[in-house]
Motif scaffolding. Sequence first.
Motif, mmCIF file in Angstrom:
data_model
loop_
_atom_site.group_PDB
_atom_site.id
_atom_site.type_symbol
_atom_site.label_atom_id
_atom_site.label_comp_id
_atom_site.label_asym_id
_atom_site.label_seq_id
_atom_site.Cartn_x
_atom_site.Cartn_y
_atom_site.Cartn_z
ATOM 1 N N UNK A 92 0.786 -1.221 0.000
ATOM 2 C CA UNK A 92 0.000 0.000 0.000
ATOM 3 C C UNK A 92 0.816 1.268 0.000
ATOM 4 N N UNK A 93 2.154 1.157 -0.009
ATOM 5 C CA UNK A 93 3.020 2.339 0.004
ATOM 6 C C UNK A 93 3.208 2.878 -1.408
ATOM 7 N N UNK A 94 3.491 4.185 -1.500
ATOM 8 C CA UNK A 94 3.695 4.827 -2.805
ATOM 9 C C UNK A 94 5.077 4.568 -3.378
ATOM 10 N N UNK A 95 6.075 4.345 -2.524
ATOM 11 C CA UNK A 95 7.430 4.098 -3.024
ATOM 12 C C UNK A 95 8.169 5.390 -3.294
ATOM 13 N N UNK A 96 8.719 5.533 -4.499
ATOM 14 C CA UNK A 96 9.566 6.684 -4.844
ATOM 15 C C UNK A 96 8.804 7.633 -5.762
ATOM 16 N N UNK A 97 8.969 8.936 -5.499
ATOM 17 C CA UNK A 97 8.410 9.980 -6.353
ATOM 18 C C UNK A 97 9.441 11.100 -6.496
ATOM 19 N N UNK A 98 9.618 11.584 -7.724
ATOM 20 C CA UNK A 98 10.611 12.625 -8.013
ATOM 21 C C UNK A 98 9.859 13.869 -8.473
ATOM 22 N N UNK A 99 10.186 15.018 -7.877
ATOM 23 C CA UNK A 99 9.555 16.275 -8.287
ATOM 24 C C UNK A 99 10.550 17.424 -8.173
#
Length: 569
Positions: free
Chosen positions: A539-546
């Motif tokens: 249920x985790x989103x993991x990695x996000x780059x912004x």
Amino acid sequence: MKIKHKMLLLLLCCTILPLAISVFISYDSINNRLRSELIAQYKAQAERLNQSFELSLHSMDNNILSIYQTAEMYNFVTQEQNAGEESIAQQRRVENLLKILTHSLNDFSNVYLYLDDSRQMFKVNAKYLDVRQQKLPASENPGWLKEAMLHNGNLAVVRNHVEAGRSEGAAPEQPLLFVGRSIPDVIAKRQAGVIGIDLGKSYFQNMLGNDFIIENTEIRDSDGTVIFSTLNKQHQQSEQIEIISGINDYGWMVATYLSKETLQQIAWDAVKPTVLWGAVFLLAGIMLWSMLSRQITLPIYRLVKRMRKVGQGDFSTAHWDQAAERKDEIGFMEEQFRSMVERIEALIKREYELKMSESVAQMRALQSQVNPHFLYNTLTSIYSEALETGADNVCKMVKSLSAMFRYTTDHSADIVPLSAEIEHIRNYLAIQKYRFEHRLEFQLNIPQHLLDMPILKLCLQPVVENAIIHGVSRKGQGAVLVTAREEYGVCYIDVTDTTGMLDNEAAAKLNCRIRERGSLGTSVGLANVHRRVQYLFPGSDGINIHIEQGNTTVTISWKAGMQHESAND
């Protein structure tokens, strides 16, 4: 027997007998020591190999579970198939999942999907990644399908009984094992299908690699039946020492064989220099005896003759040779005594050199051993030397490197406290700071109450490393900021670099590549972390780059309270 012959016999006894005893004792000692060391070495190697097989099967099971647990796969197996467009599209999606699974198995295992209702068998070829579909006749029901069905969704490892463990006469593609799980229909309460992979000869050869025991290895199951073997036809068990590892979680064991002939040859090679040096000293002794015998026996004969003449009353010394510097009897005895001492000294010297050659041979044998803690000891030695010389920077760098090495080589758990991961990153950045000096700045702002939060081990280093390689290193200078926060039960770690080397479009593309299955390239490290976080923390989103205000931020988010059960294994 003349005295010179007695002296020769004495020389041979004093030389050959000690040499023979020394060679026998050395050979027996070296043979026993080598036997113990090689058995321990082979045992450790067999244990490591057995553990590799266990980890490999566990990894395969995880790959199977990655598509086994998808709704797409469950619906396809449990629902009735028809010729409609939606059914065809669903089948194509399932085939793509099977291809992804096949590709993840290093191109040496075929993937099978069996539907029990329609008796349809889908097979993905490992070499060409093509999907072949066939309907199994009612009379044909492979044994591995039955075995997998009986396991009720648990992993089944089934040996192929057709020439299992033998490579002679078998086709190159003949599988040796099948690994798979049945897919249960929860509503109908039955086993609706089976998904599995086969393991052939190439799998075991790939696992063995260039191991030094590859030519003397057997892989056996729990009842001792050989699954795979590299032994040649000339193998005689009576001439070999069998070394067996423990049984892994899948009931496998690894058996290796140490040749007694090889062991004896190594021991003989170790004592051979002693024998050769002993022969050389023996020949030197015989030559020396030949030269000294006349100098020893002639004065004795002359002494006997003189004693007889004296006994006859001839006290004349006029005919005595001038070799005797002293004219009285004591002087003559001293001269002979001196000659005797020289001979004894020569014998002692030869015996000493013989013993020394034996010691050198033993030391050379001991020098061939390798200390398994060599690297740890080397780092400790460098640290101590730098500490004594006052090189504080070197001390700090070696201390950080040693801590990193111990952390990365500890495979006891996949989940660690956040404090341990932060300490690892602190050591990594400290080492990079010595490299970039003032061009690199970093800050670690972690709230105290989050330090005990569970986190995926070694998930931050790839992110920080990317920030340095693609940011600070390319621009020449920059700063790296690591912060942590918690919001509504979700933990966030932000890794920000201020170099501005990434724009919004590039960040969006990188996010897509990270989330693509089977993606390769420079983002493979981030993709791996992303998937591991999602697997171990469901249920985790993991990695996000912004991108924000020109700074690149990589965020890792996970639900700490949703830890996967396998993370504790």
